[in-house]
Motif scaffolding. Structure first.
Motif, mmCIF file in Angstrom:
data_model
loop_
_atom_site.group_PDB
_atom_site.id
_atom_site.type_symbol
_atom_site.label_atom_id
_atom_site.label_comp_id
_atom_site.label_asym_id
_atom_site.label_seq_id
_atom_site.Cartn_x
_atom_site.Cartn_y
_atom_site.Cartn_z
ATOM 1 N N ASN A 190 0.794 -0.966 -0.370
ATOM 2 C CA ASN A 190 0.245 0.199 -0.124
ATOM 3 C C ASN A 190 0.872 0.898 0.401
ATOM 4 N N TYR A 191 1.895 0.783 1.232
ATOM 5 C CA TYR A 191 2.224 2.288 0.749
ATOM 6 C C TYR A 191 3.635 2.446 -0.940
ATOM 7 N N ILE A 192 3.816 1.705 -1.371
ATOM 8 C CA ILE A 192 3.914 1.856 -3.190
ATOM 9 C C ILE A 192 3.099 2.025 -3.211
ATOM 10 N N LEU A 193 2.318 1.829 -3.290
ATOM 11 C CA LEU A 193 1.196 2.757 -4.062
ATOM 12 C C LEU A 193 0.927 4.073 -3.828
ATOM 13 N N THR A 194 0.902 4.342 -2.780
ATOM 14 C CA THR A 194 0.927 6.193 -2.478
ATOM 15 C C THR A 194 2.498 6.737 -3.784
ATOM 16 N N ALA A 195 3.331 5.349 -3.149
ATOM 17 C CA ALA A 195 4.339 6.506 -4.192
ATOM 18 C C ALA A 195 4.524 6.534 -5.746
ATOM 19 N N TYR A 196 3.485 5.105 -5.930
ATOM 20 C CA TYR A 196 3.044 5.497 -7.475
ATOM 21 C C TYR A 196 1.706 6.428 -7.774
ATOM 22 N N ARG A 197 1.653 7.571 -6.823
ATOM 23 C CA ARG A 197 0.030 8.635 -6.621
ATOM 24 C C ARG A 197 0.888 9.910 -5.801
ATOM 25 N N THR A 198 2.510 9.589 -6.023
ATOM 26 C CA THR A 198 2.413 10.886 -5.120
ATOM 27 C C THR A 198 3.976 11.427 -6.492
ATOM 28 N N ALA A 199 3.375 12.830 -6.389
ATOM 29 C CA ALA A 199 3.871 13.096 -7.417
ATOM 30 C C ALA A 199 5.128 13.707 -7.777
ATOM 31 N N ALA A 200 5.553 13.870 -6.669
ATOM 32 C CA ALA A 200 7.418 14.178 -6.344
ATOM 33 C C ALA A 200 8.261 12.714 -6.788
ATOM 34 N N PHE A 201 7.082 11.687 -6.651
ATOM 35 C CA PHE A 201 8.501 9.994 -7.248
ATOM 36 C C PHE A 201 7.924 9.652 -8.451
ATOM 37 N N ILE A 202 6.897 9.998 -8.467
ATOM 38 C CA ILE A 202 6.629 10.112 -10.076
ATOM 39 C C ILE A 202 7.427 11.086 -11.023
ATOM 40 N N SER A 213 10.701 1.245 -25.841
ATOM 41 C CA SER A 213 10.932 2.375 -25.530
ATOM 42 C C SER A 213 10.133 2.351 -24.114
ATOM 43 N N PRO A 214 10.547 3.672 -23.322
ATOM 44 C CA PRO A 214 10.674 3.486 -21.883
ATOM 45 C C PRO A 214 9.657 3.373 -21.176
ATOM 46 N N THR A 215 9.175 2.682 -20.883
ATOM 47 C CA THR A 215 8.005 2.194 -19.144
ATOM 48 C C THR A 215 8.138 2.284 -18.166
ATOM 49 N N LYS A 216 7.319 2.559 -17.096
ATOM 50 C CA LYS A 216 7.269 2.918 -15.996
ATOM 51 C C LYS A 216 6.446 1.743 -15.824
ATOM 52 N N THR A 217 6.743 0.839 -14.408
ATOM 53 C CA THR A 217 6.050 -0.111 -13.506
ATOM 54 C C THR A 217 5.576 0.916 -12.714
ATOM 55 N N HIS A 218 4.263 1.609 -12.950
ATOM 56 C CA HIS A 218 4.415 2.150 -11.534
ATOM 57 C C HIS A 218 2.527 1.683 -11.346
ATOM 58 N N GLU A 257 -2.363 -7.785 -8.881
ATOM 59 C CA GLU A 257 -4.035 -7.060 -9.029
ATOM 60 C C GLU A 257 -4.634 -8.253 -7.174
ATOM 61 N N LYS A 258 -3.863 -9.183 -7.134
ATOM 62 C CA LYS A 258 -4.340 -9.965 -6.226
ATOM 63 C C LYS A 258 -3.986 -8.908 -4.627
ATOM 64 N N VAL A 259 -2.375 -8.047 -4.247
ATOM 65 C CA VAL A 259 -2.255 -7.467 -3.888
ATOM 66 C C VAL A 259 -3.484 -6.157 -3.777
ATOM 67 N N LEU A 260 -3.763 -5.758 -5.308
ATOM 68 C CA LEU A 260 -4.162 -4.116 -4.704
ATOM 69 C C LEU A 260 -5.951 -4.729 -4.319
ATOM 70 N N SER A 261 -6.664 -6.172 -4.468
ATOM 71 C CA SER A 261 -7.381 -6.454 -3.661
ATOM 72 C C SER A 261 -7.218 -6.490 -2.380
ATOM 73 N N ASP A 262 -6.004 -7.411 -1.493
ATOM 74 C CA ASP A 262 -6.140 -7.265 -0.219
ATOM 75 C C ASP A 262 -6.094 -5.626 0.476
ATOM 76 N N ILE A 263 -5.633 -5.281 -0.483
ATOM 77 C CA ILE A 263 -5.336 -4.152 0.608
ATOM 78 C C ILE A 263 -6.488 -3.487 0.085
#
Lengths: 290, 290
Positions: A222-234, A263-268, A272-278
């Motif tokens: 969930n914390y990693i997901l927060t990173a992926y939704r934090t502009a400073a990190f993205i 082409s450069p991609t970012k895994t952010h 799925e399983k973890v998302l549903s647990d969250i």
């Protein structure tokens, strides 16, 4: 010399100090951000100051191998910060942090709150990951696929166990605190340190080690997901390919065209399983399972 | 991977922490110390702890371009400090200083006393010297000998003037304080910062710029002489040839065999005339004019 990567300034530009941050470029393409952890850490801190209107920030990627760079900075290595108005160049992490610290203090930004217990939990994680990485890459040399953790000899498994133990400690801390970031609801220097390291562990784990952060560490994910939704990190996050290239280069591994031509991609996203647990645990109520 | 350069430990070795410092090797010979200023700064601080028996210290020079180094440290750059007993690697100047700071505090070593007015006087000196260096080297390109200061165009002379002004400020500070080191009779972090920089300015000034620290700055010269009589400085100081090579490499200047083939020497003497001024002013009473 440098390709400018510029964050647009928000609002009044006259009173605010302009801080230019020079970050290491990717070895694949000097216009792309490289995977230097200190560069991302300071970028995130500067972004936090920029977001609330305390400073103007410009980030520039530099090719450290270019003659122009060497000549201009005479041996200093990124991150390098320049404050032109004051005619100051900060080439030392201590100086860069000192300047950001003073700005944060001046404007009451709680970026540098101290928390020894959080500090203790995060300090060894990345070092242990690197020990695990080096040992396993050495062991896997010549194999077509990374070996499975179950098949590792004891002396390598000990590194694996330590990494998992430390990830578990952080998961535990987050579950006790129930906060968005490590210390509360706003980002601090600890997050600027931990988030990029967790992301590297994830990307390098998956691509080079056949390792993923255990899926039962729901609070950590969930914390990693927060990173992926934090502009400073993205904003400051290098592409997966540039992260992989960075580690391969250092371990002298064969660099195939997979990274350099893609082409450069970012895994952010997270599994799925973890998302549903969250969602089931009622964390991050804004999460929608796809 | 590394050639060991070891300071002999003094006395009891069991209770004291062992700190290993990895410093950048010279580009001429990987067994010799390179001219990285941060490496020398931390080395001097560690030496201060070693001298009074607080820590054991081992210094190792590393060739940062070797595959073995890259693989072992995965992209970290010297200075790197390792504390094996704690399984800790400090790869960041902030972390290294933090550890030394705590040890100094624990044993009441006054290495980190704060003095904003001394800090202010020394902070811009080296940056301005580098601006002067870059501009003058560019101007002198193709000339057989460095041009004389009197012949410099105004836009380069401004850099020269600033360097002299700042050297004069430090000379002034030292004359007011009448102390051996910047803050008093024992060495602090400010000396570990300033002494190596003054020495670089002197060596590079003489070899590449036709510039010397003005001889009338008697107190400043006396301070340089103190450096040349301080074990922490002498021990950690690279040879003249390695300092010159370091700057030539960064400015992409032709490296002639003068530096690379010469036996390494260290200029740790000061001009006769200055030495006699120091004696006449009653500074450094232990000075004997040759």
């Amino acid at each position: 010399m440098a390709d400018a990567y510029q964050i647009q300034s928000n609002g009044d530009t006259h009173a605010k100090p302009l801080l230019e941050l020079y970050v290491k470029a990717s070895g694949i393409d000097a216009r792309r951000i490289g995977a230097d952890l200190f560069c991302q850490e300071f970028w995130m801190e500067l972004y936090a100051l920029y977001e609330i209107g305390v400073a103007r920030v410009e980030v520039k990627t530099v090719n450290v191998n270019s003659e122009a760079f060497k000549k201009n900075f005479l041996g200093a290595q990124p991150p390098i910060m320049i404050e032109e108005e004051k005619e100051l160049t900060y080439t030392d992490n201590r100086e860069i942090e000192g300047r950001i610290f003073h700005l944060a203090k001046e404007f009451n930004v709680p970026l540098f709150e101290k928390d020894p217990s959080a500090e203790k939990r995060i300090e060894n994680l990345y070092r242990n990951f690197k020990l695990f990485l080096r040992a396993k890459v050495e062991f896997d040399k010549g194999k077509k696929e990374p070996s499975r953790v179950e098949d590792l000899p004891a002396q390598i498994k000990v590194h694996y166990n330590r990494v998992c133990e430390q990830l578990s400690n952080i998961d535990q801390l987050l579950s006790e605190r129930k906060s968005r970031y490590l210390l509360g609801n706003s980002m601090t220097e600890y997050d600027c340190e931990l988030m990029p390291r967790l992301h590297h562990i994830r990307i390098i784990g998956l691509s080079l080690l056949g390792f993923d952060i255990p899926h039962n560490f729901t609070h950590l994910w969930n914390y990693i997901l927060t990173a992926y939704r934090t502009a400073a990190f993205i904003e400051s996050c290098p592409a997966d390919q540039d992260i992989i290239h960075h580690y391969k280069e250092q371990m002298n591994l064969f660099t195939n065209q997979r990274e350099t031509l893609q082409s450069p991609t970012k895994t952010h996203t997270i599994p799925e399983k973890v998302l549903s647990d969250i969602r089931n645990k009622g964390l991050a109520p804004d999460v929608n399972v796809h």
